[in-house]
Each structure stands twice: as C-alpha cells, then as structure tokens.
Design a protein around this motif. Structure first.
Motif, PDB file in Angstrom:
ATOM      1  N   ALA A 100      -1.455  -4.936  -8.338  1.00 16.41           N
ATOM      2  CA  ALA A 100      -0.212  -5.327  -7.664  1.00 16.41           C
ATOM      3  C   ALA A 100      -0.461  -6.544  -6.777  1.00 16.41           C
ATOM      4  CB  ALA A 100       0.320  -4.164  -6.832  1.00 16.41           C
ATOM      5  N   LEU A 135       7.661  -6.871  -6.893  1.00 20.00           N
ATOM      6  CA  LEU A 135       7.057  -6.842  -8.224  1.00 20.00           C
ATOM      7  C   LEU A 135       8.096  -7.098  -9.306  1.00 20.00           C
ATOM      8  CD1 LEU A 135       4.437  -3.956  -7.976  1.00 20.00           C
ATOM      9  CD2 LEU A 135       4.059  -6.420  -7.939  1.00 20.00           C
ATOM     10  N   ALA A 136       9.292  -6.533  -9.124  1.00 26.00           N
ATOM     11  CA  ALA A 136      10.338  -6.722 -10.125  1.00 26.00           C
ATOM     12  C   ALA A 136      10.680  -8.206 -10.235  1.00 26.00           C
ATOM     13  CB  ALA A 136      11.578  -5.910  -9.749  1.00 26.00           C
ATOM     14  N   SER A 178       6.153  -5.309   1.006  1.00 29.58           N
ATOM     15  CA  SER A 178       4.980  -5.397   0.116  1.00 29.58           C
ATOM     16  C   SER A 178       3.697  -5.386   0.931  1.00 29.58           C
ATOM     17  CB  SER A 178       4.995  -6.688  -0.693  1.00 29.58           C
ATOM     18  OG  SER A 178       6.180  -6.845  -1.365  1.00 29.58           O
ATOM     19  N   TRP A 217       4.763   2.201  -4.001  1.00 33.86           N
ATOM     20  CA  TRP A 217       5.400   1.588  -5.169  1.00 33.86           C
ATOM     21  C   TRP A 217       6.854   1.242  -4.882  1.00 33.86           C
ATOM     22  CZ3 TRP A 217       2.598  -0.637  -8.548  1.00 33.86           C
ATOM     23  CH2 TRP A 217       1.332  -0.150  -8.842  1.00 33.86           C
ATOM     24  N   LEU A 218       7.491   2.124  -4.139  1.00 31.69           N
ATOM     25  CA  LEU A 218       8.881   1.857  -3.754  1.00 31.69           C
ATOM     26  C   LEU A 218       8.959   0.595  -2.887  1.00 31.69           C
ATOM     27  CD1 LEU A 218      11.495   3.508  -4.241  1.00 31.69           C
ATOM     28  CD2 LEU A 218      11.280   4.290  -1.879  1.00 31.69           C
ATOM     29  N   TRP A 251       3.972   7.689  -3.934  1.00 30.22           N
ATOM     30  CA  TRP A 251       5.101   6.952  -4.517  1.00 30.22           C
ATOM     31  C   TRP A 251       5.707   5.937  -3.551  1.00 30.22           C
ATOM     32  CZ3 TRP A 251       9.407   7.796  -1.641  1.00 30.22           C
ATOM     33  CH2 TRP A 251       9.431   8.973  -0.898  1.00 30.22           C
ATOM     34  N   ALA A 288       8.322  -2.427  -5.062  1.00 33.69           N
ATOM     35  CA  ALA A 288       9.190  -2.588  -6.231  1.00 33.69           C
ATOM     36  C   ALA A 288       9.990  -3.891  -6.253  1.00 33.69           C
ATOM     37  CB  ALA A 288      10.099  -1.382  -6.374  1.00 33.69           C
ATOM     38  N   PRO A 289      10.706  -4.251  -5.164  1.00 35.26           N
ATOM     39  CA  PRO A 289      11.512  -5.477  -5.254  1.00 35.26           C
ATOM     40  C   PRO A 289      10.659  -6.703  -5.549  1.00 35.26           C
ATOM     41  CG  PRO A 289      11.964  -4.283  -3.207  1.00 35.26           C
ATOM     42  CD  PRO A 289      10.829  -3.584  -3.858  1.00 35.26           C
TER      43      PRO A 289
END
Lengths: 335, 292, 282
Positions: free
Chosen positions: C114, B20-21, C99, B13-14, B10, B17-18
């Motif tokens: 992604a 991708l959002a 990222s 993904w965290l 996880w 997240a910013p």
C-alpha cells in the motif's frame, strides 16, 4: 484498590530476543513496589505489560482477581504516569485530567468533582485552564499525577516519572509522591533506574537484572542482605566494595574462595587494621569524605568523617559482622 | 516506527481506501494503459489495433521531430534551471546580509510562486509582444529586431524567461533556508583565518550549500520538464517550427491533436522512465542532506 | 554579519531591489495595461503608468467577460477555480491524513505494498499519462463536472509523507496515555492527532490551494462546457480569441484577477506558506 499478581511473566520479542523471563511478584493491596535496575534490565517492559501496552508472551498478570492478559489498557483499571508526562499539549490542564473520565462517560458533575479534588490535593487549582506548555516541569509532573488520581484506579503505574526533572525538584517530588501514596493507599508500581529513589519510595524493592529478578525485599533487607553481587553493587551509594577474598587476610575458612563485599561506610581507619590501602584519590562530600585507593590489587572505596586523618597509605579495619560473602562463580550470597 | 499500534485489521484498509482507489483508477490503470498502448498501433480509422512490439519506440528514435524535441527539452531545462537558480542564489546571498529588511524583501520576492505558469506565460508573452510589448521596443533601441512568432531562438528565450521567472521565488526560499542553516561560527572562523567575503562564499558557503543546490537542481529539472506545459501552451504552442516543442507538450499534442495514440503512449512511457530516474536520484541523494 | 562593509551591504540592497523589480515587472505591465482602453494600445507601445479605466475594465470582465471568446464572465470562472482549489486542497488533505494514519499507527498485511502504491504516484505526474487518464475520466462520464476536475488530482504521495512525518514525531507516550484513557483509534485520531496536526494542515492547505487554483492542462481537457471553465485555463482561450483583436487590456485584467487570490494567500499567510513549502519537500 487491588492486589496485583505476576505469575511467571515473560516477554519475548518478535525477533526471538527475550526481554523478561520468569518474573513472579505478589503485590499486596496498597503496597508501593519499586522495580529497579540498570537500563535495559526489562523493568519498563514489565510495567508496560502490567499496563497492557505490551503483549504478555508468557505467564499471567492478575489485577484483583481478574486475569488481565487479554484486556485493553483502558479496561484494566490502572493509571499511568509517564517519564515525559505525555500530557495532551493542545488541551488545558482541566481537559487533560477529564479526558479519560469523559471517554468512560462519567457524568459531568462527577468529573468536575474529581478534577477539583485532584487539583486540591496536588495544588494545581490555579493552572487548570492553562496549557501544559505554560507550566514548569514540576507542575507538569503534578498534572500527570493528577490525571492518574482522578481515575481513582486500582493501581498507579509510574514509569520513571522523575527523571526529566532537575536534581533538586526530583527530591521534592519524590517526597510528594510518597506522601500522596500514603494518603490514597493505592497499590503502586514504580519503575526507576535510580537506586536512591527506589530505596526512599519503596515498601518493597524488586531488583531486576537482564530481565530476571535478582531480589525482592524491603529497602533495608535488600541493603543489609543483598542476594547477589549485582544487587550489592547496585543498591547503596557509594557502591559496595567487591573484592577477592585473597585481598582480605584472616578470613574464616569458609570465605577463603569467594567474593567479599564491604560497604564503604563499614570501613574505618585503624592503626592496627588488617587492610593496607594506598590512597589514589579523595572526594570531599562535606559531611563525609570518600577515599579511593587500592589494596592487594583491588580497588577500594572508604567513607569516613571529613575530619579523619589522611595519609598516602591508610590502615583500615571493618565493622565486625559487616562482611558479605558471595559465591565466586554464581555471585549469589553465601550465608 | 511506532512502538504503540492499534490492533485492527479492517480499519487501516478503510482509511486507505480513498487514496488507494484514486491511485489505482487515475494513476496506475492509466499508466498501465500507456505502457500497453505503446506496444500497439491503430489504423487510420481507429478500428483495428495491432501489436507492433517496439515499433513505436523505434519510430520515435528515427523521428527527427522527436529527437529535436529531446534536444529542445534538454536545452530548455538547462537554461531554465541555470537562470532561475543563479538569480535566486544571488538574491538569497544578498538577503543573508540583511537583518531588519530581510522579511520585507522576502515578501516582495516570494509571491510569484503563486502565479500560475499559464498566467506567467501570458504576462511575458504580452511584454514581448512584437507590436505592442515594451521589451521589443527597448530591444529595437539597441538594434535588435525581436519577434518570437517567427524567430526560433526568440521564442525559446521567451519561454525560458517566463518559466524561470515563475520559479525564482521557490529557489530563493530554499536557498535562504540553506544559508541560514550554515552555522555563523563557520564563517566567523574563516574570517578569523583571514578569508574575505568573496573567498568565504566560495570556500565555506557554497560547499556547505551543496545539498540544497543539488536538491534544487533536481526539482528545477523536473519543473522545467513537466510543469512548464502551461507556459508553452499559453504562449508558443511548441512553435515556431518545433523550436519550443518540449517532450510533455509533444505527448499532449501527438495524443490529442494528432490522435497518434501509439506514439503518444510510447512517449509517455519514456517520460515515466525519466521521472522515475529523477525521483530515484532525488530520494537517494536528498537522504544524504541529513549528513550535513 | 562578520565585519561591517557598507559597500557590500549597499550592493546587496541594490541586488535585492533589482530582483524585486524583475519579479514585479510583468505584473506591473499587466496592471497598467488592464487600466487602459483598447485604443490606448494603438499608438504602438503601451503606456507605463495606470490609466483611468480600472473599475470599468474589471467590472466588465467580472460581470460579462468577452462574449466573442466563448468564455463565461470571469466571475463565474473564478468561482469555478475557487471550488476546484478548495475541493482539491481539502480532498488531498483528507485522504492523505487518513492514509498516513493507517500507515503509521497500524500493522497489517500488505502494508508495504500500500505504501509503495502511494509512493509511485510521485513518479506519474498527470502530464506524462495525459491521454489514458483522460480516457478513464471520459469513460467514467466525469467530463464537465467538478468531480472530474478534482478527484483525479487528489491522490498525493507528498501530503501523505508529510503527515507520516508529522505523526512519527508525536511521542508514543501520548498514544499510550490516550489508550489508557480509553480512546480507540478513531477517537485518538480525532481528539489527539487532528488537533496536533493543525498547523501542518493549515500550511499544507495554503500550498494545495495554490496548486489547485493554478491547474491548467487538466481543466483545459476536462471542461468543454463553458460552465466549468476555470480562470487559469480560460485565460488562454480568451487570449487565443482576442489575439486578432487588440483587447489586451481585458486579457490583462483577467490575468490580474487570476493571480489575485493565490498571491493574496501567499502574502497574507507567508509564514504558513513557507512552512508548507519547506515541509512538503522533506
């Protein structure tokens, strides 16, 4: 301090390639074990499985009494010295040594004590506040060992730690590692492709080839009674001559159809010797001389004193009992 | 490719997240909307929307204004690229002969990179101002009556100069780096082979510089097509008589000022196609830069 | 240099000097204009040398601005620009570095997807999807806010790729040593990766600061309240407003002030700037 046991350990990569298979070794507490073999033989993979940097596909690894297969590297109570030292470039030597202890929440006074002690042992006290890039190769090597020592681990794992050093420094550092290990009595596994390093450091050698163990034994055992043609050719310098038995006259019947191994130093010039060699090239090493030539279509190397007489053809004899006999197909030793 | 990885399902993904959002909300969603709207048409009151298929695209194809804009963009992009890269190459080659003064000249030449395109536009707009600018005054001396407010070609020249000026420092820096990466031994070998400086430039330097040149070509075309919006808006606003109405400006103008959403969206989709093509070309060939 | 040809060297010097003049000309003209009064332009052409009104003009713009143009004092706009540039630079760096960390140091399902999502932002510059993006921001109620000015601009494929490149050059052994030393992923990120990427972060910051400061179209659309005007976008409004009135000296003073911070950054941190520029294009 702990013993380490590898039981039928194997490594299969995602693509299905097998890097290591069926490796079992019992390492006694305080023992210095050297894994030696050519590049790609799986020795580093094996070490990294013990360290926990590589998943173990088959078998079990025990450190002390604990199976560590699923334990994180940090919790295996081991310390590792890397080939390129892997010192944190932005931290001072002191911070490099202390980092692992800090992460374990060791009390500060204890960290200082251990860093000071390691610095004293390795004579790196004057450099404690320098960055790694301000150090020479040998000093970096010492810091890398210091980082292992301060941890006071159950075992040291060395991954070709000397191969980035120049030849002269390598000999010095080899001796230092040996003395250090004698002194600390910490179980050690040391990986190298250099057979001389392996011979000089090891309590016991593990010779690996193509992911499998060829032989385990003390340096002298391995040298005197190599278990296979591979070990015979790999251990000892200059390498053992491996020739077809047909090239050697007057052999006992049992040895007639195999591979014969003769170490270059077991051959000597004798006017009535059974072998006749045509000399092709001569290398002077100072104390001795290597003479390369051929006999009966086989290449042969002879080590002789540098004052021995030379001619275009030499008659040679071998020391009684010095012949090694190997199976012609399997390459295993026949006694 | 890393040998050592962290095992955590996880956490990555965290960490993503910013990014991708924001990508989803402000990039992918609007882009999808543009594609959707390009197939729709709103009535004059913005109440009813109907699916019109490729009608918006067909309308563009039949629109003299859009075809004019395509042509203006092409001419503009070529002029900006050639002018800016030409000057930069000249300066970079000159700098390559310098030893001690190189860093001083570099400092004096790189700062326009930091000037905003809008400000660059304003500066040149002022210099060429028909009533108080110095350039029209100078041009008058040689008998040319400059007026970018009424003359289409003068307006185009103005935005080309302002856009190219802003890009000189960027091209210059890359040309300098490209020249420095050519081993001196090659030019020395050519000199020993009897090639003079001019010949060496064309036989050795220019061919070996071609990866840099190609890379800059793509970058400059992208710059001229998309980043010069501010230059246009701060100066000519597309005029006079559409003479400087490049594609990005038209998308904006038709969408915000003209409120013609369907057409603007169709133009957006065409522009996206162009950027994707340019990016693909860049990635495909810039990879080969390594071969030199 | 292969052979000594003084003629060629002289020619090179002349070329470079001509280049310096071309590059400096518009700024010099603007500077000169910004030191005169409005009446000095009435003579027909502008003067070529600075006048005595520098302090007066700049102080006036910073403090009150041109009230008739509907723009706030330049000081306020510069502050807005500064906030915007800093937020964009820091935001881009923050979300890109995490990222890149996720993409380089983890394997997880949909990782490639992604990666492509981030990659595709390269192909969607704000100019080409301006109308729908504006709608999204308007629907989210982000018009006239720092969030609306910055957040839509901080997704960045280039910065992510740059950090990915940097991380790929960090030896695996360092990560392994850290793991043996008991560092988990976030500890490794903080203690090892961040300090080792320091100069790359600084170089990227220079580039992104300039990028953020120089934004034009976006702030022009997003800000309708003059409280949020940035200087680069505001200067156009000011030029429009004064076009009828000959107040070029004030517009040029504003232009000088709009250039000053990013130009100072480029000149002051030239080495980092060049490094950042070259690296982001790799």
């Amino acid at each position: 301090m702990a013993s380490i046991t590898l039981d039928k350990v194997g490594k299969i990569y995602a693509g299905g390639t097998r890097a290591v298979g069926d490796v079992s070794i019992d390492i006694a507490d305080g023992e210095f074990i050297v894994l030696v073999g050519p590049s790609g033989c799986g020795k580093s993979t094996l070490l990294r499985m013990v360290a926990g940097l590589e998943a173990i596909s088959e078998g079990t690894v025990r450190i002390g009494n604990r199976v560590v297969n699923d334990i994180e590297p940090a919790d295996r109570d081991i310390a590792m010295v890397f080939q390129n030292y892997a010192l944190y470039p932005h931290m001072s030597v002191r911070q490099n040594l202390a980092y692992g202890l800090k992460n374990r929440r060791t009390p500060r006074a204890e960290i200082e004590r251990r860093v000071a002690q390691a610095a004293a042992i390795l004579q790196i006290g004057p450099f404690l506040d320098r960055k790694p890039r301000a150090l020479s190769g040998g000093q970096r090597q010492r810091v890398a060992m210091g980082r292992a020592i301060v941890r006071e681990p159950a075992a040291f794992l060395f991954d070709e730690p000397l191969s980035n050093l120049d030849a002269k420094l390598r000999v010095t550092m080899r001796l230092e590692i040996k003395e250090l290990q004698r002194r600390l009595r910490t179980t050690s596994i040391y990986v190298t492709h250099d057979q001389l390093e392996a011979m000089t450091l090891a309590d016991r050698l593990v010779v690996l080839n193509a992911g499998r163990i060829e032989q385990i034994g003390t340096p002298l055992e391995v040298y005197r009674k190599p278990a296979s043609t591979f070990v015979a050719g790999f251990i000892g310098s200059p390498a053992m001559n491996l020739i077809s038995s047909r090239a050697v006259p007057h052999l006992p019947a049992a040895a007639q159809a195999g591979t014969i191994g003769i170490r270059p130093e077991d051959l000597s010039v004798a006017p009535d010797g059974p072998l006749e060699m045509e000399v092709l090239a001569v290398e002077e090493l100072g104390a001795q001389r290597l003479v390369h030539g051929q006999t009966g279509g086989e290449r042969l190397t002879v080590a002789m004193p540098s004052d021995a007489p030379l001619s275009d053809t030499l008659r040679l004899t071998y020391r009684p009992g010095s012949l090694h006999l190997f199976h012609p197909e399997t390459g295993r030793r026949i006694d | 490719m890393k040998r050592t990885l962290f095992r955590n399902q996880w956490l990555p993904w965290l960490l993503l997240a910013p990014q991708l959002a924001i990508t989803f909300v402000f990039f992918l969603w609007p882009a999808a909307q543009a594609v959707r709207q390009s197939f729709l048409r709103q009535d004059a009151f913005g109440i009813n929307t109907s699916f019109v298929g490729l009608a918006n695209f067909r309308a563009l194809w039949n629109s003299p204004e859009y075809l004019n804009s395509l042509q203006v963009t092409a001419v503009f992009a070529v002029l900006v690229t050639v002018l800016s890269m030409g000057l930069s190459l000249l300066l970079a080659v000159a700098l390559d002969r310098m030893i001690r003064s190189a860093s001083l000249y570099t400092t004096l030449l790189v700062w326009p990179y930091a000037v905003a395109p809008a400000v660059a536009g304003i500066l040149w707009w002022f210099i060429f101002n028909p009533t108080i600018g110095i350039m029209p005054y100078v041009l008058e001396g040689i008998g040319y009556d400059w007026n970018h407010i009424s003359s289409k070609s003068d307006a185009l020249i103005l935005v080309v100069i302002a856009s190219a000026w802003k890009q000189i420092s960027y091209n210059f820096l890359f040309f300098v780096a490209g020249l420095q990466s050519i081993p001196a031994s090659l030019r020395e070998a050519a000199a020993i082979d009897g090639a003079g400086p001019v010949r060496r430039f064309f036989d050795i330097t220019l061919p070996l510089l071609s990866p840099t040149t190609f890379f800059l070509l793509v970058v400059n075309i992208v710059y001229a097509m998309f980043d010069t919006f501010a230059v246009i808006d701060a100066t000519t606003e597309g005029g006079p008589a559409q003479a400087t109405n490049i594609l990005v400006y038209k998308v904006y103008f038709d969408g915000f000022v003209g409120q013609n959403l369907g057409s603007s969206a169709a133009q957006s989709v065409i522009l996206m196609g162009i950027v994707i093509a340019l990016t693909a070309i860049q990635f495909r060939y810039v990879e080969k830069k390594v071969a030199y | 240099m292969i052979e000594n040809r003084p003629g060629l060297t002289l020619l090179a010097h002349l070329t470079l000097m001509a280049g310096v003049v071309i590059v400096a000309l518009p700024v010099w003209v603007a500077f000169v204009a910004s030191t005169h009064t409005a009446t000095d332009f009435m003579s027909g052409t502008i003067p070529l040398w600075p006048g005595p009104h520098l302090v007066e003009n700049y102080a006036r713009m910073l403090d009150t601005g041109v009230s008739t143009s509907g723009t706030p004092p330049v000081g306020t706009m510069m502050l807005n620009s500064l906030v915007m540039a800093l937020l964009i630079a820091c935001g881009k760096i923050a979300i890109s570095i995490t990222s890149a960390f996720a993409i380089v140091y983890f394997r997880f399902p949909l990782r490639t997807l992604a990666f492509w999502c981030i990659f595709i932002t390269l192909m969607l510059p704000v100019e080409v999807r301006i109308v729908p993006t504006f709608q999204v921001v308007a629907d989210l109620g982000m018009l006239n806010s720092y969030a609306g000015l910055t957040i839509p601009l901080i997704a960045s494929a280039t910065a992510t790729f740059l950090f990915r490149q940097v991380f790929l050059t960090i030896p695996d052994e360092l990560t392994e040593a850290a793991r043996i030393d008991g560092a988990g992923p976030m500890k490794f990120f903080r203690d090892i990766l961040l300090p080792l990427s320091r100069t790359n972060i600084a170089a990227l910051f220079v580039i992104l600061f300039i990028y953020g400061w120089n934004q034009y179209l976006w702030p022009l659309l997003i800000t309708t309240s003059s409280d949020y005007y940035t200087i680069v976008a505001g200067i156009k409004r000011m030029a429009d407003a004064v076009d009828g009135l000959p107040q070029w000296h004030l517009v040029m003073a504003t232009a000088m002030l709009a250039m000053l911070p990013p130009v100072a950054v480029v000149i002051g941190m030239q080495r980092l700037f060049v490094k950042g520029l070259v690296e982001t294009e790799k």
